[in-house]
Design a protein around this motif. Sequence first.
Motif, PDB file in Angstrom:
ATOM      1  N   ARG A  68       0.849  -1.197   0.000  1.00 14.45           N
ATOM      2  CA  ARG A  68       0.000   0.000   0.000  1.00 14.45           C
ATOM      3  C   ARG A  68       0.881   1.241   0.000  1.00 14.45           C
ATOM      4  O   ARG A  68       1.872   1.307   0.730  1.00 14.45           O
ATOM      5  N   LEU A  69       0.487   2.229  -0.808  1.00 15.85           N
ATOM      6  CA  LEU A  69       1.333   3.388  -1.028  1.00 15.85           C
ATOM      7  C   LEU A  69       0.866   4.663  -0.341  1.00 15.85           C
ATOM      8  O   LEU A  69       1.490   5.710  -0.530  1.00 15.85           O
ATOM      9  N   ASP A  70      -0.191   4.598   0.459  1.00  9.94           N
ATOM     10  CA  ASP A  70      -0.563   5.797   1.197  1.00  9.94           C
ATOM     11  C   ASP A  70       0.501   6.072   2.247  1.00  9.94           C
ATOM     12  O   ASP A  70       1.195   5.165   2.726  1.00  9.94           O
ATOM     13  N   LEU A  71       0.645   7.334   2.611  1.00  9.12           N
ATOM     14  CA  LEU A  71       1.757   7.745   3.462  1.00  9.12           C
ATOM     15  C   LEU A  71       1.732   7.053   4.814  1.00  9.12           C
ATOM     16  O   LEU A  71       2.789   6.683   5.349  1.00  9.12           O
ATOM     17  N   ALA A  72       0.563   6.847   5.387  1.00  4.70           N
ATOM     18  CA  ALA A  72       0.488   6.201   6.696  1.00  4.70           C
ATOM     19  C   ALA A  72       1.062   4.794   6.657  1.00  4.70           C
ATOM     20  O   ALA A  72       1.805   4.382   7.560  1.00  4.70           O
ATOM     21  N   ASN A  73       0.744   4.039   5.601  1.00  2.13           N
ATOM     22  CA  ASN A  73       1.275   2.684   5.488  1.00  2.13           C
ATOM     23  C   ASN A  73       2.761   2.677   5.177  1.00  2.13           C
ATOM     24  O   ASN A  73       3.505   1.843   5.702  1.00  2.13           O
ATOM     25  N   LEU A  74       3.215   3.597   4.337  1.00  6.42           N
ATOM     26  CA  LEU A  74       4.644   3.676   4.044  1.00  6.42           C
ATOM     27  C   LEU A  74       5.439   4.008   5.303  1.00  6.42           C
ATOM     28  O   LEU A  74       6.488   3.415   5.564  1.00  6.42           O
ATOM     29  N   GLU A  75       4.932   4.962   6.079  1.00  9.26           N
ATOM     30  CA  GLU A  75       5.625   5.348   7.310  1.00  9.26           C
ATOM     31  C   GLU A  75       5.656   4.193   8.308  1.00  9.26           C
ATOM     32  O   GLU A  75       6.682   3.923   8.941  1.00  9.26           O
ATOM     33  N   ASP A  76       4.539   3.486   8.427  1.00 11.90           N
ATOM     34  CA  ASP A  76       4.484   2.367   9.366  1.00 11.90           C
ATOM     35  C   ASP A  76       5.457   1.266   8.961  1.00 11.90           C
ATOM     36  O   ASP A  76       6.214   0.749   9.800  1.00 11.90           O
ATOM     37  N   LYS A  77       5.487   0.925   7.682  1.00 11.00           N
ATOM     38  CA  LYS A  77       6.313  -0.189   7.235  1.00 11.00           C
ATOM     39  C   LYS A  77       7.801   0.158   7.200  1.00 11.00           C
ATOM     40  O   LYS A  77       8.632  -0.524   7.810  1.00 11.00           O
ATOM     41  N   LEU A  78       8.162   1.215   6.489  1.00 12.26           N
ATOM     42  CA  LEU A  78       9.570   1.513   6.243  1.00 12.26           C
ATOM     43  C   LEU A  78      10.238   2.229   7.411  1.00 12.26           C
ATOM     44  O   LEU A  78      11.455   2.098   7.591  1.00 12.26           O
ATOM     45  N   VAL A  79       9.458   2.969   8.199  1.00 16.42           N
ATOM     46  CA  VAL A  79      10.047   3.723   9.309  1.00 16.42           C
ATOM     47  C   VAL A  79       9.846   2.995  10.628  1.00 16.42           C
ATOM     48  O   VAL A  79      10.807   2.571  11.272  1.00 16.42           O
ATOM     49  N   ARG A  80       8.597   2.821  11.048  1.00 14.66           N
ATOM     50  CA  ARG A  80       8.344   2.239  12.381  1.00 14.66           C
ATOM     51  C   ARG A  80       8.750   0.770  12.464  1.00 14.66           C
ATOM     52  O   ARG A  80       9.367   0.348  13.438  1.00 14.66           O
ATOM     53  N   ARG A  81       8.378  -0.011  11.456  1.00 12.13           N
ATOM     54  CA  ARG A  81       8.707  -1.440  11.490  1.00 12.13           C
ATOM     55  C   ARG A  81      10.065  -1.738  10.854  1.00 12.13           C
ATOM     56  O   ARG A  81      10.461  -2.893  10.778  1.00 12.13           O
ATOM     57  N   ARG A  82      10.742  -0.708  10.376  1.00 14.17           N
ATOM     58  CA  ARG A  82      12.115  -0.809   9.881  1.00 14.17           C
ATOM     59  C   ARG A  82      12.269  -1.868   8.791  1.00 14.17           C
ATOM     60  O   ARG A  82      13.251  -2.599   8.730  1.00 14.17           O
ATOM     61  N   ARG A  83      11.275  -1.902   7.914  1.00 12.56           N
ATOM     62  CA  ARG A  83      11.317  -2.791   6.761  1.00 12.56           C
ATOM     63  C   ARG A  83      11.863  -2.039   5.563  1.00 12.56           C
ATOM     64  O   ARG A  83      12.234  -0.872   5.629  1.00 12.56           O
ATOM     65  N   GLY A  84      11.909  -2.714   4.411  1.00 12.88           N
ATOM     66  CA  GLY A  84      12.286  -2.073   3.170  1.00 12.88           C
ATOM     67  C   GLY A  84      11.108  -2.061   2.222  1.00 12.88           C
ATOM     68  O   GLY A  84       9.958  -2.227   2.626  1.00 12.88           O
ATOM     69  N   GLY A  85      11.404  -1.896   0.948  1.00 14.29           N
ATOM     70  CA  GLY A  85      10.346  -1.881  -0.051  1.00 14.29           C
ATOM     71  C   GLY A  85      10.948  -1.778  -1.428  1.00 14.29           C
ATOM     72  O   GLY A  85      12.164  -1.728  -1.586  1.00 14.29           O
ATOM     73  N   TYR A  86      10.080  -1.746  -2.450  1.00 11.61           N
ATOM     74  CA  TYR A  86      10.600  -1.576  -3.798  1.00 11.61           C
ATOM     75  C   TYR A  86      10.333  -0.160  -4.284  1.00 11.61           C
ATOM     76  O   TYR A  86      10.009   0.724  -3.492  1.00 11.61           O
ATOM     77  N   CYS A  87      10.521   0.085  -5.585  1.00  6.56           N
ATOM     78  CA  CYS A  87      10.619   1.462  -6.088  1.00  6.56           C
ATOM     79  C   CYS A  87       9.447   2.350  -5.710  1.00  6.56           C
ATOM     80  O   CYS A  87       9.653   3.493  -5.269  1.00  6.56           O
ATOM     81  N   HIS A  88       8.218   1.875  -5.890  1.00  7.21           N
ATOM     82  CA  HIS A  88       7.063   2.729  -5.644  1.00  7.21           C
ATOM     83  C   HIS A  88       7.001   3.150  -4.172  1.00  7.21           C
ATOM     84  O   HIS A  88       6.705   4.310  -3.860  1.00  7.21           O
ATOM     85  N   GLU A  89       7.296   2.227  -3.283  1.00  8.93           N
ATOM     86  CA  GLU A  89       7.286   2.544  -1.853  1.00  8.93           C
ATOM     87  C   GLU A  89       8.414   3.501  -1.480  1.00  8.93           C
ATOM     88  O   GLU A  89       8.198   4.541  -0.850  1.00  8.93           O
ATOM     89  N   GLN A  90       9.620   3.140  -1.843  1.00 12.41           N
ATOM     90  CA  GLN A  90      10.783   3.896  -1.383  1.00 12.41           C
ATOM     91  C   GLN A  90      10.838   5.300  -1.977  1.00 12.41           C
ATOM     92  O   GLN A  90      11.110   6.285  -1.274  1.00 12.41           O
ATOM     93  N   ASN A  91      10.592   5.414  -3.274  1.00 12.80           N
ATOM     94  CA  ASN A  91      10.694   6.732  -3.881  1.00 12.80           C
ATOM     95  C   ASN A  91       9.528   7.645  -3.510  1.00 12.80           C
ATOM     96  O   ASN A  91       9.718   8.864  -3.406  1.00 12.80           O
ATOM     97  N   LEU A  92       8.344   7.099  -3.274  1.00 11.20           N
ATOM     98  CA  LEU A  92       7.249   7.949  -2.795  1.00 11.20           C
ATOM     99  C   LEU A  92       7.535   8.448  -1.378  1.00 11.20           C
ATOM    100  O   LEU A  92       7.269   9.612  -1.058  1.00 11.20           O
ATOM    101  N   LEU A  93       8.076   7.579  -0.533  1.00 10.21           N
ATOM    102  CA  LEU A  93       8.428   8.020   0.821  1.00 10.21           C
ATOM    103  C   LEU A  93       9.536   9.068   0.768  1.00 10.21           C
ATOM    104  O   LEU A  93       9.451  10.113   1.433  1.00 10.21           O
ATOM    105  N   PHE A  94      10.568   8.819  -0.030  1.00  9.52           N
ATOM    106  CA  PHE A  94      11.689   9.749  -0.114  1.00  9.52           C
ATOM    107  C   PHE A  94      11.238  11.085  -0.715  1.00  9.52           C
ATOM    108  O   PHE A  94      11.683  12.155  -0.279  1.00  9.52           O
ATOM    109  N   ALA A  95      10.354  11.032  -1.699  1.00  8.31           N
ATOM    110  CA  ALA A  95       9.823  12.267  -2.280  1.00  8.31           C
ATOM    111  C   ALA A  95       9.082  13.086  -1.237  1.00  8.31           C
ATOM    112  O   ALA A  95       9.188  14.320  -1.199  1.00  8.31           O
TER     113      ALA A  95
END
Length: 298
Positions: A68-95
């Motif tokens: 899921r690419l909404d900001l809340a899910n990206l923040e929960d997965k990549l930041v709080r749960r310290r996971r990774g992701g692929y291009c759509h996740e990582q670049n949307l979060l970084f943007a």
Amino acid sequence: MQAATVSHSSHESTRWEASPFDLEAYLERIGYRGALTPSRETLRALQRAHLAAVPFENLDIVTGGEIRLDLANLEDKLVRRRRGGYCHEQNLLFATVLDRLGFQVMGRGARMLVGEPAHQITAVAHTLLVVRVAGRDWLVDVGVGYVGPREPVPIEAGVEVRHGRWEYRLERSPIGLWLLRHRRHDGWFNIYQFGDAPYYRADAENHNYHVSHHPDSPFVRRIVAQHNGATERLGLTDLELTVVRPGASPERRELEVAELPDVLRESFGLTLSSEQEGNLLRRAETLAEVSSGERRDV
């Protein structure tokens, strides 16, 4: 580091989600304590810190989850749960991070080549970023696995850059697009090509659904984890672990199924829930059985 009040900036972009975002937590996740002014130096340092901390991976897909690419899910997965992701996740979060810091960030869609010739027409399936700093456009991509650039690349035909000992080149392709290439031990390798057309979150959402559900997608068919390191790059594809160093041939090793959780944890910094780990091991056992059967048939 500057005061954390920048995480509550009133700056909003029509391209990036304006929901609340914990910038301090993100900066802690990537271990960044440098300047936050929207400069080339900040952009370079943030990209390097992000790549050092956040691996490329598709493990939610192969363990039965959803991307899921909404900001809340990206923040929960990549930041709080310290996971990774692929291009759509990582670049949307970084943007989103760059946008909150005051950078001018634009999305672009790329046609992956992964070694194919540049005249090959592939579908747009990759999300990347173009960041304008001091009147100059830079290619920024934290979501292209272990072949991607570690720093911004100026968008100019014929430019060659070195990121440590890793080399990249940007040129015009035979079909008139920007072509990103990486020098490997065996010569220049075509990564992807992209145009100048605007690309929005809705485009990423559409491509994300396709690559996470289509049965022919490599992210549906394979276990994938990669790390884009400064001196060493790691790639896991199913049960094969690859180590790449600048100018050297890749080193490959077949893993036993039972090794997989430890390799993900120790080499990629990825810890799964017990349910996900169980699903992943069952998937890996099936892969091992298929591989063993193919060897017997040869």
